[in-house]
Design a protein around this motif. Structure first.
Motif, short mmCIF file in Angstrom:
data_model
loop_
_atom_site.label_atom_id
_atom_site.label_comp_id
_atom_site.label_asym_id
_atom_site.label_seq_id
_atom_site.Cartn_x
_atom_site.Cartn_y
_atom_site.Cartn_z
N VAL A 1 1.09 -1.00 -0.04
CA VAL A 1 0.27 -0.05 0.24
C VAL A 1 0.54 0.81 -0.03
CG1 VAL A 1 -1.72 1.20 1.27
CG2 VAL A 1 -2.50 -0.90 1.14
N GLY A 2 1.85 1.50 0.38
CA GLY A 2 3.44 2.48 0.69
C GLY A 2 3.78 3.33 -0.53
N ILE A 3 3.76 1.67 -0.88
CA ILE A 3 4.72 1.78 -2.04
C ILE A 3 3.76 2.08 -3.45
CG2 ILE A 3 5.27 0.44 -4.24
CD1 ILE A 3 6.68 -1.44 -2.26
N ALA A 4 2.81 1.49 -3.08
CA ALA A 4 0.95 2.36 -4.49
C ALA A 4 0.90 3.53 -3.48
CB ALA A 4 0.16 0.95 -4.41
N ILE A 5 0.94 4.56 -3.20
CA ILE A 5 0.75 5.69 -2.82
C ILE A 5 1.68 6.49 -3.35
CG2 ILE A 5 0.69 7.39 -0.86
CD1 ILE A 5 -1.07 5.67 0.72
N GLY A 6 3.22 5.69 -3.45
CA GLY A 6 4.20 6.60 -3.61
C GLY A 6 4.43 6.90 -4.92
N PHE A 7 3.88 6.02 -5.61
CA PHE A 7 3.88 5.68 -6.54
C PHE A 7 2.94 6.63 -7.65
CE2 PHE A 7 2.21 3.82 -10.58
CZ PHE A 7 3.87 3.95 -11.47
N GLY A 8 1.67 6.41 -7.02
CA GLY A 8 0.42 7.13 -7.40
C GLY A 8 1.55 8.77 -7.58
N ILE A 9 1.56 8.98 -5.46
CA ILE A 9 2.19 10.70 -6.17
C ILE A 9 3.15 11.30 -6.99
CG2 ILE A 9 3.78 12.30 -4.19
CD1 ILE A 9 2.24 10.70 -2.23
N VAL A 10 3.61 10.36 -7.46
CA VAL A 10 5.50 10.28 -8.34
C VAL A 10 4.55 10.25 -9.79
CG1 VAL A 10 7.19 8.90 -9.69
CG2 VAL A 10 7.47 9.17 -6.93
N LEU A 11 3.47 9.48 -9.41
CA LEU A 11 2.35 9.52 -11.54
C LEU A 11 1.99 10.96 -10.83
CD1 LEU A 11 2.17 8.05 -13.78
CD2 LEU A 11 0.02 7.13 -12.48
N ALA A 12 1.41 11.69 -10.08
CA ALA A 12 0.92 12.56 -10.86
C ALA A 12 1.57 13.53 -10.85
CB ALA A 12 0.01 12.54 -9.14
N PHE A 13 2.86 13.58 -10.30
CA PHE A 13 4.36 14.91 -10.18
C PHE A 13 4.47 14.58 -11.97
CE2 PHE A 13 4.03 15.16 -6.31
CZ PHE A 13 4.08 17.05 -5.34
N ALA A 14 4.42 13.42 -12.04
CA ALA A 14 5.09 13.33 -13.87
C ALA A 14 3.45 13.57 -14.17
CB ALA A 14 5.60 11.60 -14.43
N LYS B 1 1.98 15.85 -14.39
CA LYS B 1 2.08 17.93 -14.10
C LYS B 1 3.61 17.93 -14.70
CE LYS B 1 2.34 21.28 -10.70
NZ LYS B 1 2.97 21.47 -11.50
N TRP B 2 4.03 17.74 -15.06
CA TRP B 2 5.43 17.33 -15.95
C TRP B 2 5.10 18.19 -17.20
CZ3 TRP B 2 8.36 15.13 -18.63
CH2 TRP B 2 9.48 16.13 -19.04
N LEU B 3 4.68 17.24 -17.43
CA LEU B 3 4.27 16.59 -18.61
C LEU B 3 3.69 17.70 -19.49
CD1 LEU B 3 5.38 14.69 -21.09
CD2 LEU B 3 2.83 13.18 -20.23
N MET B 4 2.65 17.63 -18.69
CA MET B 4 1.71 18.31 -19.81
C MET B 4 1.75 19.95 -19.62
SD MET B 4 -2.07 17.59 -17.22
CE MET B 4 -2.09 19.23 -17.59
N SER B 5 2.70 20.83 -18.49
CA SER B 5 3.54 22.09 -18.32
C SER B 5 4.48 21.85 -20.09
CB SER B 5 4.00 22.32 -17.31
OG SER B 5 5.15 21.30 -17.20
N TYR B 6 5.16 20.75 -20.14
CA TYR B 6 6.14 20.79 -21.11
C TYR B 6 5.27 20.75 -22.51
CZ TYR B 6 9.84 19.02 -24.51
OH TYR B 6 10.39 18.70 -26.03
N GLN B 7 4.23 19.50 -22.80
CA GLN B 7 3.27 19.80 -24.35
C GLN B 7 3.14 21.56 -24.59
OE1 GLN B 7 0.99 17.00 -23.56
NE2 GLN B 7 1.92 15.27 -24.63
#
Length: 125
Positions: free
Chosen positions: A59-72, A74-80
């Motif tokens: 569960v901790g890994i899944a939550i961490g992965f979700g946070i990393v995915l959200a930041f990725a 966000k970065w991809l949208m701003s780059y595009q």
């Protein structure tokens, strides 16, 4: 009188109290408190220290992965968005340059200017 399995004469209050005290003693209750409807005994006591299980790790890994995915994302949208804005600015500049080409006097000069603008547009990409 009909014969039944339960004989009321054998029931006495003393026997009932003995059974109740034995039940309380077995299930951990006291005679001052009535027994609870659901007594789980040792399992009801909270553990001394939290034990990390593989489920909590997942569960901790899944939550961490979700946070990393959200930041990725966000970065991809701003780059595009930034890339699209740059592309629109380049296209706007090319259209302005092409419009200036049509102000020239001869068709040969207009065609040469348009080819030059097109070459610079390919070079910028």
């Amino acid at each position: 009188m009909s014969s039944s399995r339960y004989d009321n004469k054998s029931f006495t209050p003393a026997k009932a109290e003995a059974r109740a005290s034995q039940r309380r003693r077995v299930h951990g209750g006291s005679s001052a408190q009535p027994p609870m409807a659901f007594d789980v005994g040792y399992a009801a006591a909270p553990p001394a220290a939290r034990v990390r299980t593989w489920r909590s790790t997942v569960v901790g890994i899944a939550i961490g992965f979700g946070i990393v995915l959200a930041f990725a994302m966000k970065w991809l949208m701003s780059y595009q968005i930034d890339s699209a804005q740059e592309r629109h600015e380049q296209q706007k500049a090319m259209r302005a340059a092409a419009a200036r080409c049509y102000e020239l006097a001869s068709n040969a000069a207009i065609n040469a200017c348009l080819k030059d603008v097109e070459a610079r547009g390919r070079e910028a990409q």
